[in-house]
Motif scaffolding. Sequence first.
Motif, PDB file in Angstrom:
ATOM      1  N   ASN A 131       0.808  -1.225   0.000  1.00 35.13           N
ATOM      2  CA  ASN A 131       0.000   0.000   0.000  1.00 35.13           C
ATOM      3  C   ASN A 131       0.837   1.270   0.000  1.00 35.13           C
ATOM      4  O   ASN A 131       0.315   2.355  -0.248  1.00 35.13           O
ATOM      5  CB  ASN A 131      -0.946   0.020   1.214  1.00 35.13           C
ATOM      6  CG  ASN A 131      -2.039  -1.023   1.091  1.00 35.13           C
ATOM      7  OD1 ASN A 131      -2.574  -1.245   0.001  1.00 35.13           O
ATOM      8  ND2 ASN A 131      -2.369  -1.679   2.187  1.00 35.13           N
ATOM      9  N   ASP A 132       2.134   1.149   0.282  1.00 32.73           N
ATOM     10  CA  ASP A 132       3.025   2.309   0.297  1.00 32.73           C
ATOM     11  C   ASP A 132       4.378   1.905  -0.265  1.00 32.73           C
ATOM     12  O   ASP A 132       4.822   0.764  -0.097  1.00 32.73           O
ATOM     13  CB  ASP A 132       3.225   2.856   1.721  1.00 32.73           C
ATOM     14  CG  ASP A 132       1.944   3.377   2.336  1.00 32.73           C
ATOM     15  OD1 ASP A 132       1.421   4.379   1.834  1.00 32.73           O
ATOM     16  OD2 ASP A 132       1.460   2.747   3.299  1.00 32.73           O
ATOM     17  N   SER A 133       5.053   2.835  -0.917  1.00 37.97           N
ATOM     18  CA  SER A 133       6.439   2.585  -1.293  1.00 37.97           C
ATOM     19  C   SER A 133       7.307   2.763  -0.059  1.00 37.97           C
ATOM     20  O   SER A 133       6.991   3.541   0.838  1.00 37.97           O
ATOM     21  CB  SER A 133       6.883   3.540  -2.399  1.00 37.97           C
ATOM     22  OG  SER A 133       6.833   4.883  -1.970  1.00 37.97           O
ATOM     23  N   GLY A 134       8.377   1.995   0.004  1.00 37.36           N
ATOM     24  CA  GLY A 134       9.248   2.052   1.171  1.00 37.36           C
ATOM     25  C   GLY A 134       8.738   1.250   2.345  1.00 37.36           C
ATOM     26  O   GLY A 134       9.216   1.426   3.473  1.00 37.36           O
ATOM     27  N   ALA A 135       7.787   0.337   2.107  1.00 30.62           N
ATOM     28  CA  ALA A 135       7.282  -0.525   3.174  1.00 30.62           C
ATOM     29  C   ALA A 135       8.231  -1.709   3.376  1.00 30.62           C
ATOM     30  O   ALA A 135       9.210  -1.880   2.653  1.00 30.62           O
ATOM     31  CB  ALA A 135       5.876  -1.000   2.858  1.00 30.62           C
ATOM     32  N   TRP A 173      13.331   3.076  -4.192  1.00 33.45           N
ATOM     33  CA  TRP A 173      13.890   2.116  -5.139  1.00 33.45           C
ATOM     34  C   TRP A 173      13.055   0.847  -5.043  1.00 33.45           C
ATOM     35  O   TRP A 173      13.458  -0.127  -4.415  1.00 33.45           O
ATOM     36  CB  TRP A 173      15.352   1.833  -4.804  1.00 33.45           C
ATOM     37  CG  TRP A 173      16.217   3.058  -4.721  1.00 33.45           C
ATOM     38  CD1 TRP A 173      16.568   3.745  -3.604  1.00 33.45           C
ATOM     39  CD2 TRP A 173      16.843   3.741  -5.810  1.00 33.45           C
ATOM     40  NE1 TRP A 173      17.372   4.807  -3.912  1.00 33.45           N
ATOM     41  CE2 TRP A 173      17.571   4.833  -5.274  1.00 33.45           C
ATOM     42  CE3 TRP A 173      16.880   3.542  -7.197  1.00 33.45           C
ATOM     43  CZ2 TRP A 173      18.295   5.717  -6.067  1.00 33.45           C
ATOM     44  CZ3 TRP A 173      17.604   4.414  -7.984  1.00 33.45           C
ATOM     45  CH2 TRP A 173      18.301   5.483  -7.418  1.00 33.45           C
ATOM     46  N   GLY A 174      11.897   0.868  -5.648  1.00 30.67           N
ATOM     47  CA  GLY A 174      10.939  -0.229  -5.500  1.00 30.67           C
ATOM     48  C   GLY A 174      11.414  -1.504  -6.155  1.00 30.67           C
ATOM     49  O   GLY A 174      11.430  -1.625  -7.384  1.00 30.67           O
ATOM     50  N   LEU A 190      16.060  -5.939 -10.439  1.00 24.91           N
ATOM     51  CA  LEU A 190      15.173  -5.146 -11.292  1.00 24.91           C
ATOM     52  C   LEU A 190      14.273  -4.331 -10.381  1.00 24.91           C
ATOM     53  O   LEU A 190      13.572  -4.887  -9.527  1.00 24.91           O
ATOM     54  CB  LEU A 190      14.337  -6.060 -12.192  1.00 24.91           C
ATOM     55  CG  LEU A 190      13.231  -5.379 -13.013  1.00 24.91           C
ATOM     56  CD1 LEU A 190      13.814  -4.374 -14.008  1.00 24.91           C
ATOM     57  CD2 LEU A 190      12.371  -6.421 -13.729  1.00 24.91           C
ATOM     58  N   HIS A 191      14.275  -3.011 -10.555  1.00 22.12           N
ATOM     59  CA  HIS A 191      13.505  -2.156  -9.655  1.00 22.12           C
ATOM     60  C   HIS A 191      13.181  -0.827 -10.313  1.00 22.12           C
ATOM     61  O   HIS A 191      13.665  -0.512 -11.409  1.00 22.12           O
ATOM     62  CB  HIS A 191      14.284  -1.916  -8.354  1.00 22.12           C
ATOM     63  CG  HIS A 191      15.621  -1.277  -8.554  1.00 22.12           C
ATOM     64  ND1 HIS A 191      15.809   0.089  -8.602  1.00 22.12           N
ATOM     65  CD2 HIS A 191      16.862  -1.812  -8.716  1.00 22.12           C
ATOM     66  CE1 HIS A 191      17.093   0.363  -8.789  1.00 22.12           C
ATOM     67  NE2 HIS A 191      17.755  -0.788  -8.863  1.00 22.12           N
ATOM     68  N   THR A 192      12.356  -0.032  -9.641  1.00 14.74           N
ATOM     69  CA  THR A 192      12.067   1.328 -10.106  1.00 14.74           C
ATOM     70  C   THR A 192      13.160   2.259  -9.621  1.00 14.74           C
ATOM     71  O   THR A 192      13.926   1.935  -8.703  1.00 14.74           O
ATOM     72  CB  THR A 192      10.719   1.828  -9.575  1.00 14.74           C
ATOM     73  OG1 THR A 192      10.824   2.062  -8.153  1.00 14.74           O
ATOM     74  CG2 THR A 192       9.608   0.800  -9.819  1.00 14.74           C
ATOM     75  N   SER A 193      13.227   3.435 -10.225  1.00 11.21           N
ATOM     76  CA  SER A 193      14.135   4.460  -9.711  1.00 11.21           C
ATOM     77  C   SER A 193      13.551   5.055  -8.438  1.00 11.21           C
ATOM     78  O   SER A 193      12.385   4.814  -8.089  1.00 11.21           O
ATOM     79  CB  SER A 193      14.343   5.570 -10.741  1.00 11.21           C
ATOM     80  OG  SER A 193      13.143   6.329 -10.900  1.00 11.21           O
ATOM     81  N   SER A 289      10.100  -1.229  -1.023  1.00 15.31           N
ATOM     82  CA  SER A 289       8.990  -1.738  -1.833  1.00 15.31           C
ATOM     83  C   SER A 289       8.504  -0.652  -2.785  1.00 15.31           C
ATOM     84  O   SER A 289       8.733   0.539  -2.571  1.00 15.31           O
ATOM     85  CB  SER A 289       7.826  -2.175  -0.935  1.00 15.31           C
ATOM     86  OG  SER A 289       7.192  -1.035  -0.362  1.00 15.31           O
ATOM     87  N   PHE A 290       7.851  -1.061  -3.837  1.00  9.75           N
ATOM     88  CA  PHE A 290       7.081  -0.117  -4.654  1.00  9.75           C
ATOM     89  C   PHE A 290       5.653  -0.094  -4.115  1.00  9.75           C
ATOM     90  O   PHE A 290       5.245  -0.985  -3.354  1.00  9.75           O
ATOM     91  CB  PHE A 290       7.107  -0.521  -6.134  1.00  9.75           C
ATOM     92  CG  PHE A 290       6.544  -1.889  -6.426  1.00  9.75           C
ATOM     93  CD1 PHE A 290       5.179  -2.075  -6.628  1.00  9.75           C
ATOM     94  CD2 PHE A 290       7.379  -2.995  -6.516  1.00  9.75           C
ATOM     95  CE1 PHE A 290       4.656  -3.330  -6.903  1.00  9.75           C
ATOM     96  CE2 PHE A 290       6.866  -4.261  -6.790  1.00  9.75           C
ATOM     97  CZ  PHE A 290       5.505  -4.426  -6.982  1.00  9.75           C
TER      98      PHE A 290
END
Length: 323
Positions: A131-135, A173-174, A190-193, A289-290
């Motif tokens: 539910n949140d990025s950075g969890a 960095w999801g 493999l992740h998001t920026s 997390s993303f």
Amino acid sequence: LALLAAGIQTNACNALWGLDELEYVRTAAPGAGGEAGIGGTASGGSSAAGTGGGNGGTGQAGGAMGGDGGSAAAVISERGALVRYYVDEAASGSVPTELIDAAPSPLNLPITYIDDLAFVERDGHRGLQWNDSGADGRAMVEVVGTKLESSLQGATESTVESVVAISDNTNHWGRIVHIGLGGDFGHYSLHTSNLGTSAMFWWKSPDTTSSGGEWPISFGPLGRIVIHLVLDTSLASADDRVQLYVDGVRKPAGNPSGYPILQPSQNETINLGNGSWFVLGNMDGGNQSFEGVLFYAAVYGVALTASELANNTAVLLANDDTP
């Protein structure tokens, strides 16, 4: 006259034994369903041959199983598959204790439910939702002694395959599929920026100053997508050694994060490091997390071909849960 007499005799026998309403069974053409035997409960056609038959009694029609002879439904490629997670263990909640690996010699991933990590179902597709990025929620296992270590360590090619829906609110960095240890950027990740505006591939830890590739993507408007990261360092062109595909279309490289990109040298090998963890949706220590849903993830020990990528994309867009 002899033939007429024989016919009269046959009809008389049929009438005597109650067979005058029974048709002889005939074999259907390949691919067609079985024909029902009249006067009895008919057996369904047997696959390609489609042979029907009457067993006597109720006179019900047999079900056809042969199909119409069309081409077989597409199935996902098994070539080089190391791990495959359909992430469909539940439609909601946080009851399942692990993600099941559908590949041979399963490497199941224990799930850590933190920060509202839970299973969801969106439009008929199951997955794990952050539910949140950075969890901190994640599913992970140590790499040492596993089939991932024996297959990827020292390899020059591989493919990451995933189905995700990532929110525009992602500002960490999801991690989608990650191999690394502690706070390193990843030995295979493999992740998001950190701005959530691109996909990135890190594989040079402990080097945290350059990535192996970056591709601008506006995740939010895309919704549920299939992502492939294909690594093949044997290729002559440096631009082709790491490729990213979204829904089967190769994405052009870019650099919106500003981090330098260091493309793999020819025939450079994967180094998973010591004590690394294999993690879905995060790093082993959490906090990366993303925001969104991970519907499916797989890792291959080969670089999938263009036809395999197209096939798998079509299969996964239609159904990313267990077939």
